[in-house]
Design a protein around this motif. Structure first.
Motif, short mmCIF file in Angstrom:
data_model
loop_
_atom_site.label_atom_id
_atom_site.label_comp_id
_atom_site.label_asym_id
_atom_site.label_seq_id
_atom_site.Cartn_x
_atom_site.Cartn_y
_atom_site.Cartn_z
N THR A 48 0.86 -1.18 0.00
CA THR A 48 0.00 0.00 0.00
C THR A 48 0.90 1.23 0.00
N LYS A 71 -1.60 7.76 1.76
CA LYS A 71 -2.22 8.82 0.94
C LYS A 71 -1.41 10.11 1.00
N ASN A 72 -0.87 10.42 2.17
CA ASN A 72 -0.08 11.66 2.31
C ASN A 72 1.36 11.42 1.88
N GLN A 114 2.90 10.94 -0.95
CA GLN A 114 3.05 9.72 -1.74
C GLN A 114 4.42 9.60 -2.40
#
Ligand SMILES: [Zn+2]
Length: 157
Positions: free
Chosen positions: A89, A92-93, A95
């Protein structure tokens, strides 16, 4: 657990989601559950080993479990830090930062594997999601095979 210590540096960007923060704490902890379970299984199979050692002189990366005479180095890899194909994964922050960091981990893994093979060692990587009993049997087989080869070489020389 092979969590790559560089990940604890202060350059870690903020903010992180609570979920990521929790996962990082979990994964950075030493003697993690999958590693301990694997060690127990190997011990139960009669194998003896060293823990958290650099297999080669001068190699900064440590293997989680080392079989010196058989030259087998085992790494228990966290799915997040080592980009397991099933569970990888990207937070989200930040990236781009994370992608670079995780790619660097993969490149280091490749480099360490290459160095070990060149020195006559067998690197074995176990994902933290793997079935521990199966992984232990796989390791025991490899260690046994390599010991047998070593004995043959000794007796023929
Ligand atoms: Zn995984």
């Amino acid at each position: 657990m092979n969590t790559t210590r560089a990940s604890r540096t202060s350059e870690r960007p903020k903010p992180l989601s609570a979920e990521i923060e929790a996962r990082m704490k979990r994964q950075a902890r030493r003697d993690t559950k999958p590693e301990m379970a694997l060690r127990r299984e190997l011990h139960a199979l009669g194998l003896r080993y060293r823990v958290d050692r650099s297999p080669l002189p001068g190699m900064r990366t440590r293997a989680d479990i080392v079989f010196g005479p058989a030259k087998v180095a085992v790494f228990v890899d966290g799915c997040f830090w080592h980009s397991c194909p099933q569970h990888r994964t990207l937070p989200k922050n930040n990236q781009a930062w994370w992608r670079a960091k995780l790619d660097a981990n993969t490149e280091r893994d490749d480099r360490v594997n290459r160095q070990l093979r060149e020195a006559g060692w067998l690197p074995i990587h176990v994902w933290e999601h793997e079935d521990i009993t199966r992984a232990a049997k796989r390791i025991a087989r490899e260690v046994g095979d390599r010991r047998a080869i070593g004995l043959q070489e000794q007796s023929s020389s």
